[in-house]
Design a protein around this motif. Structure first.
Motif, PDB file in Angstrom:
ATOM      1  N   VAL A   1      10.233   7.217   4.765  1.00 39.00           N
ATOM      2  CA  VAL A   1      11.330   6.380   5.269  1.00 39.00           C
ATOM      3  C   VAL A   1      11.181   4.912   4.870  1.00 39.00           C
ATOM      4  O   VAL A   1      11.979   4.077   5.300  1.00 39.00           O
ATOM      5  N   GLY A   2      10.168   4.609   4.075  1.00 39.58           N
ATOM      6  CA  GLY A   2      10.011   3.237   3.621  1.00 39.58           C
ATOM      7  C   GLY A   2       8.866   3.102   2.645  1.00 39.58           C
ATOM      8  O   GLY A   2       7.852   3.804   2.759  1.00 39.58           O
ATOM      9  N   VAL A   3       9.028   2.213   1.672  1.00 41.84           N
ATOM     10  CA  VAL A   3       7.986   1.941   0.674  1.00 41.84           C
ATOM     11  C   VAL A   3       7.909   0.433   0.468  1.00 41.84           C
ATOM     12  O   VAL A   3       8.942  -0.240   0.401  1.00 41.84           O
ATOM     13  N   PHE A   4       6.672  -0.059   0.371  1.00 40.76           N
ATOM     14  CA  PHE A   4       6.480  -1.484   0.102  1.00 40.76           C
ATOM     15  C   PHE A   4       5.460  -1.643  -1.012  1.00 40.76           C
ATOM     16  O   PHE A   4       4.463  -0.915  -1.084  1.00 40.76           O
ATOM     17  N   SER A   5       5.705  -2.623  -1.884  1.00 39.87           N
ATOM     18  CA  SER A   5       4.755  -2.950  -2.940  1.00 39.87           C
ATOM     19  C   SER A   5       4.813  -4.446  -3.183  1.00 39.87           C
ATOM     20  O   SER A   5       5.898  -5.023  -3.300  1.00 39.87           O
ATOM     21  N   GLY A   6       3.654  -5.095  -3.204  1.00 40.05           N
ATOM     22  CA  GLY A   6       3.635  -6.529  -3.414  1.00 40.05           C
ATOM     23  C   GLY A   6       2.391  -6.993  -4.148  1.00 40.05           C
ATOM     24  O   GLY A   6       1.292  -6.483  -3.905  1.00 40.05           O
ATOM     25  N   LEU A   7       2.568  -7.944  -5.056  1.00 40.26           N
ATOM     26  CA  LEU A   7       1.474  -8.564  -5.788  1.00 40.26           C
ATOM     27  C   LEU A   7       1.278  -9.989  -5.282  1.00 40.26           C
ATOM     28  O   LEU A   7       2.207 -10.623  -4.787  1.00 40.26           O
ATOM     29  N   ARG A   8       0.076 -10.486  -5.446  1.00 40.46           N
ATOM     30  CA  ARG A   8      -0.254 -11.820  -4.952  1.00 40.46           C
ATOM     31  C   ARG A   8      -1.230 -12.509  -5.907  1.00 40.46           C
ATOM     32  O   ARG A   8      -2.206 -11.906  -6.364  1.00 40.46           O
TER      33      ARG A   8
END
Length: 329
Positions: A113-120
């Motif tokens: 029900v949800g996906v998150f992807s993040g670079l930093r």
């Protein structure tokens, strides 16, 4: 003796004769599997039925649906990250991935029900070894920050956070956002007996391969999708998904017992029983310690009193742990 210029070519049909070149034949393009009526899944099954092949299928992430459309009542979030090193006190997150999925009280997995992807971008350049392992370069993360509001929105409603080595991931996550601190955590490495389920190891690569899959590893969100499929697939004698065992274990209370002031010459006995040494540098007592299920507490006390302290009234320091406390720094 004849000179070489007067000699006939031994590969000529006759001296001075050359055959007129024939036009080259035009090859027809090979038919694609689709044009030939190829069914790759049927072919894979035929190979497997022969008993001489094992086929790995490429992992395809599940379709994401709105939370309101899932019939499963509970929500869990798988998290994974890539960092500049192993020490949460000084190293930094360079990528975090999360996959939210629903489940029921028996441990059946429902829907993504949800996906998150993040670079930093970290403060220091990414070490070359980390780039080699993950493929993440300084150029890829230049100027980027993790969208904490979007990540928190995914994590906040979760009943359970799952990581494949939660003792590593939880301290980094809590340093990134306080939303993770109040959550119950489960570890898919320590809280599932993979060997009893027929797996040869507990590294994600082993689990994915032995589940008949392959994927692009060492990127955070990809690893979350891969772990979800491993947790969801029926295994073992009862055909239950590994997630069911993980859920049961996460609901148990455990105790951490510190054998403070244990005699030095007893260290090998403690180590062989499963105790680990804490040097006190992380704020924990400087002592040998072990973490066990609550119902094994009295048995462990008897061992310490009779074998280590030789004093029947000894009361070792004990911390009671639930999923809310486990795997903190």
């Amino acid at each position: 003796m004849k000179t070489s210029s007067a000699q006939a070519d031994l590969f000529d049909d006759a001296p001075g004769y050359r055959e007129t070149p024939r036009p080259a034949l035009r090859k027809r393009p090979a038919a694609t599997p689709q044009q030939a009526g190829w069914d790759d899944e049927e072919a894979a099954q035929r190979l497997e039925r022969s008993g001489r092949f094992r086929i790995l299928r490429k992992l395809a992430p599940r379709t994401v649906i709105p939370r309101a459309e899932s019939a499963f009542p509970n929500l869990a979030v798988l998290v994974d990250m890539e960092t500049t090193g192993l020490n949460h006190a000084k190293d930094e997150i360079i990528e975090i991935g999360a996959v939210a999925f629903t489940y029921d009280d028996d441990g059946a997995i429902g829907d993504v029900v949800g996906v998150f992807s993040g670079l930093r971008q970290p403060f220091e350049p990414i070490p070359a070894e980390i780039t080699r392992l993950t493929g993440i370069t300084d150029e890829m993360v230049a100027g980027l920050e993790i969208d904490l509001s979007a990540l928190d929105a995914l994590v906040e409603p979760a009943d359970l956070i799952i990581a494949h080595n939660a003792a590593f991931d939880r301290p980094f996550c809590e340093k990134l956002s306080p939303t993770f601190a109040a959550k119950a955590w489960a570890c898919s490495v320590k809280e599932i007996s993979w060997a009893d389920l027929g797996f040869e190891g507990n590294k994600l690569g082993y689990l994915v391969g032995q589940s008949g899959l392959f994927h692009e590893g060492h990127r955070a969100t990809d690893d979350c999708h891969a772990l979800l499929e491993v947790l969801a697939r029926p295994v073992g004698d009862d055909g239950a998904p590994p997630f069911a065992a993980l859920l049961r274990c996460s609901q148990l209370s455990r105790v951490r017992i510190y054998a403070e002031n244990a005699p030095f010459d007893m260290k090998d006995h403690l180590k062989s029983r499963g105790y680990r040494w804490s040097d006190g540098s992380d704020g924990k007592p400087r002592a040998w310690w072990i973490e066990i299920d609550e119902d094994l507490r009295e048995e462990e006390f008897r061992y310490l009193r009779t074998e280590i302290y030789c004093w029947e009234d000894a009361e070792p320091l004990t911390l009671h742990l639930t999923a809310l406390d486990r795997y903190r720094a």
